[in-house]
Enzyme design. Structure first.
Site, PDB file in Angstrom:
ATOM      1  N   TYR A 144       0.821  -1.217   0.000  1.00 37.87           N
ATOM      2  CA  TYR A 144       0.000   0.000   0.000  1.00 37.87           C
ATOM      3  C   TYR A 144       0.857   1.270   0.000  1.00 37.87           C
ATOM      4  O   TYR A 144       0.423   2.310  -0.462  1.00 37.87           O
ATOM      5  CB  TYR A 144      -0.900   0.044   1.242  1.00 37.87           C
ATOM      6  CG  TYR A 144      -2.244  -0.624   1.101  1.00 37.87           C
ATOM      7  CD1 TYR A 144      -2.342  -1.936   0.643  1.00 37.87           C
ATOM      8  CD2 TYR A 144      -3.410   0.045   1.447  1.00 37.87           C
ATOM      9  CE1 TYR A 144      -3.586  -2.556   0.545  1.00 37.87           C
ATOM     10  CE2 TYR A 144      -4.651  -0.567   1.350  1.00 37.87           C
ATOM     11  CZ  TYR A 144      -4.733  -1.863   0.901  1.00 37.87           C
ATOM     12  OH  TYR A 144      -5.949  -2.470   0.803  1.00 37.87           O
ATOM     13  N   LYS A 194       3.679 -15.345   1.970  1.00 36.41           N
ATOM     14  CA  LYS A 194       3.881 -16.029   0.687  1.00 36.41           C
ATOM     15  C   LYS A 194       5.386 -16.233   0.570  1.00 36.41           C
ATOM     16  O   LYS A 194       6.034 -15.808  -0.387  1.00 36.41           O
ATOM     17  CB  LYS A 194       3.291 -15.160  -0.442  1.00 36.41           C
ATOM     18  CG  LYS A 194       3.169 -15.859  -1.780  1.00 36.41           C
ATOM     19  CD  LYS A 194       2.091 -16.924  -1.829  1.00 36.41           C
ATOM     20  CE  LYS A 194       2.173 -17.676  -3.150  1.00 36.41           C
ATOM     21  NZ  LYS A 194       1.200 -18.798  -3.226  1.00 36.41           N
ATOM     22  N   ASP A 226      -2.630 -18.350   0.069  1.00 38.50           N
ATOM     23  CA  ASP A 226      -3.641 -19.063  -0.731  1.00 38.50           C
ATOM     24  C   ASP A 226      -4.261 -20.189   0.080  1.00 38.50           C
ATOM     25  O   ASP A 226      -5.487 -20.387   0.079  1.00 38.50           O
ATOM     26  CB  ASP A 226      -3.042 -19.575  -2.057  1.00 38.50           C
ATOM     27  CG  ASP A 226      -1.737 -20.332  -1.880  1.00 38.50           C
ATOM     28  OD1 ASP A 226      -1.130 -20.286  -0.776  1.00 38.50           O
ATOM     29  OD2 ASP A 226      -1.290 -20.983  -2.855  1.00 38.50           O
ATOM     30  N   ASP A 250      -6.148  -7.096   4.154  1.00 39.44           N
ATOM     31  CA  ASP A 250      -7.325  -6.459   3.550  1.00 39.44           C
ATOM     32  C   ASP A 250      -8.256  -7.545   3.015  1.00 39.44           C
ATOM     33  O   ASP A 250      -9.466  -7.526   3.252  1.00 39.44           O
ATOM     34  CB  ASP A 250      -6.862  -5.527   2.415  1.00 39.44           C
ATOM     35  CG  ASP A 250      -8.031  -4.846   1.733  1.00 39.44           C
ATOM     36  OD1 ASP A 250      -8.943  -4.369   2.440  1.00 39.44           O
ATOM     37  OD2 ASP A 250      -8.046  -4.800   0.479  1.00 39.44           O
ATOM     38  N   ASP A 254     -11.908  -9.389   4.987  1.00 40.48           N
ATOM     39  CA  ASP A 254     -13.237  -9.431   4.356  1.00 40.48           C
ATOM     40  C   ASP A 254     -13.766 -10.859   4.334  1.00 40.48           C
ATOM     41  O   ASP A 254     -14.955 -11.102   4.570  1.00 40.48           O
ATOM     42  CB  ASP A 254     -13.181  -8.897   2.916  1.00 40.48           C
ATOM     43  CG  ASP A 254     -13.444  -7.396   2.838  1.00 40.48           C
ATOM     44  OD1 ASP A 254     -13.254  -6.709   3.856  1.00 40.48           O
ATOM     45  OD2 ASP A 254     -13.850  -6.914   1.759  1.00 40.48           O
TER      46      ASP A 254
HETATM   47  C1  IPM Z   1     -10.365  -1.432   4.364  1.00 48.26           C
HETATM   48  C2  IPM Z   1     -10.697  -0.792   3.059  1.00 48.26           C
HETATM   49  C3  IPM Z   1      -9.591   0.206   2.725  1.00 48.26           C
HETATM   50  C4  IPM Z   1      -8.302  -0.582   2.564  1.00 48.26           C
HETATM   51  C5  IPM Z   1      -9.854   1.101   1.507  1.00 48.26           C
HETATM   52  C6  IPM Z   1     -11.188   1.810   1.589  1.00 48.26           C
HETATM   53  C7  IPM Z   1      -8.749   2.088   1.308  1.00 48.26           C
HETATM   54  O1  IPM Z   1     -10.863  -1.753   2.072  1.00 48.26           O
HETATM   55  O2  IPM Z   1     -10.256  -0.702   5.366  1.00 48.26           O
HETATM   56  O3  IPM Z   1     -10.231  -2.661   4.402  1.00 48.26           O
HETATM   57  O4  IPM Z   1      -8.014  -1.135   1.497  1.00 48.26           O
HETATM   58  O5  IPM Z   1      -7.562  -0.658   3.542  1.00 48.26           O
HETATM   59 MG    MG Z   2     -10.834  -3.777   2.813  1.00 44.61          MG
END
Ligand code: IPM
Ligand code: MG
Length: 367
Positions: A144, A194, A226, A250, A254
């Site tokens: 990032y 990885k 993975d 990230d 999710d």
């Molecule tokens: C998160 C989001 C952010 C990230 C975006 C909105 C910049 O997806 O907080 O997970 O990628 O960190």
């Molecule tokens: Mg995110």
């Protein structure tokens, strides 16, 4: 005895952020009363709201107010009104700016299953039963933020570049957080990398192994990313604390959130500073976004933000008993059938945002 006072900066932001932060303040005030401390709240604009007022998503005054506070509670940023702005002018830029400027290198994203809501998951109930995972995501470095980065070259031959790099010190500080968190949980760290392909990740593994030596009470395992993505849906109950990089975190956070089936319930903490016997500065926010489609209609679920405030009490304000009380009140409310629209099944009666906030505040108890 003088009363403990903690200063909290509220950044409600856009969309449902305003409503969920309002409900959380109700719960926090009730909790502070019962547990004998006081909270001094200040408020500043961020995201789209700040763009409208000042032209910038993260005004210098807002950043300074964050630096002056013991902790920051953020609602959400973004909305269709600001979608046409360039990446660095958009409301979301405020998030990355806060993370970077405040040195918030440790992102904690718990994925907890509320048994009563297990049916809402897309995964079979017997697979997800009892899951309680904490993703510890490095938030300040990695791909990032690495340089060189950018797009260069002539049209038709352009090249896009991002750089994945981690220094030993950067790996060490996030690894220590994960080991310390694991100590307060089931005592197991899964470090996700990885290392079979990327040098930066081979170094990651080497450093994590070395730091793990300082935490002999913690079980340490390593997993390629993975494989981890696969194991998370295959046997999620075997994970406790997941330690990983910015990008992998990230993605995996999710995935872990989706196991629980209810994004409106999930809190997060972004921490900076050193963790020891003391506390760390931090920013706390729900995992969900600004949900412009339901903003201002008393429909949003305030639980993710309320649980984020419990993390704030624990990690930044040193009020652990109060944090547990908020978590208990949320569990009790859910157990007793209170449902906002996002977690209701057909036929269940639905509580609005503010009713849910009131009901949770009412259930806070210090016994
Ligand atoms: C998160 C989001 C952010 C990230 C975006 C909105 C910049 O997806 O907080 O997970 O990628 O960190
Ligand atoms: Mg995110």
């Amino acid at each position: 005895m003088t009363q403990r006072v903690h200063s909290v900066l509220l950044l409600p932001g856009d969309g449902v952020g305003v409503e969920v932060v309002r409900e959380t303040v109700k719960v926090l005030e009730r909790t502070a009363d019962l547990f004998g401390f006081s909270l001094s709240f200040t408020r500043a604009p961020v995201g789209g709201e700040a763009i409208d007022q000042t032209g910038e998503p993260l005004p210098a005054e807002t950043l300074q107010a964050a630096r002056d506070a013991d902790a920051v509670l953020l609602g959400a940023v973004g909305g269709p009104k600001w979608d046409d702005l360039s990446t660095d002018r958009r409301p979301e830029a405020a998030l990355l700016g806060l993370r970077e400027s405040l040195g918030l290198f440790a992102n904690l994203r718990p994925a907890i299953l509320f048994e009563e809501l297990a049916h809402a998951s897309t995964i079979r109930e017997e697979v997800i039963r009892g899951i309680d995972i904490m993703v510890v995501r490095e938030l300040n470095r990695g791909i990032y933020f690495g340089t060189p980065r950018g797009i260069s070259g002539e049209a038709g031959r352009r090249v896009g570049i991002n750089t994945l790099s981690y220094s030993e010190a950067e790996i060490e500080r996030i690894a220590r957080i994960a080991f310390q968190i694991a100590r307060t949980r089931k005592g197991k760290v899964t470090s996700v990398d990885k290392a079979n392909v990327l040098e930066s990740m081979a170094l990651w593994r080497e450093v994590v192994v070395r730091i793990g030596g300082d935490y002999p009470d913690i079980e340490l395992e390593h997993m390629y990313v993975d494989n981890c993505a696969m194991q998370l849906i295959r046997r999620p109950g075997e994970f406790d604390t997941i330690l990983t990089t910015n990008l992998f975190g990230d993605i995996l956070s999710d995935e872990a959130a989706m196991l629980t089936g209810s994004i409106g319930m999930l809190p997060s903490a972004s921490l900076g500073g050193v963790m020891g016997d003391g506390v760390m500065f931090g920013m706390y926010e729900p995992v969900h976004g600004s949900a412009p489609d339901i903003a201002g209609t008393d429909v949003a679920n305030p639980i993710a933000t309320i649980l984020s405030s419990a993390m704030m009490l624990e990690y930044s304000l040193g009020e652990e008993a109060a944090a547990r009380a908020i978590e208990r009140a949320v569990r009790d409310a859910v157990r007793e059938g209170l449902r906002t629209a996002d977690i209701a099944t057909r036929g269940e009666s639905i509580a609005g945002t503010s009713k849910m906030g009131d009901e949770i505040a009412r259930r806070i108890s210090n016994t």
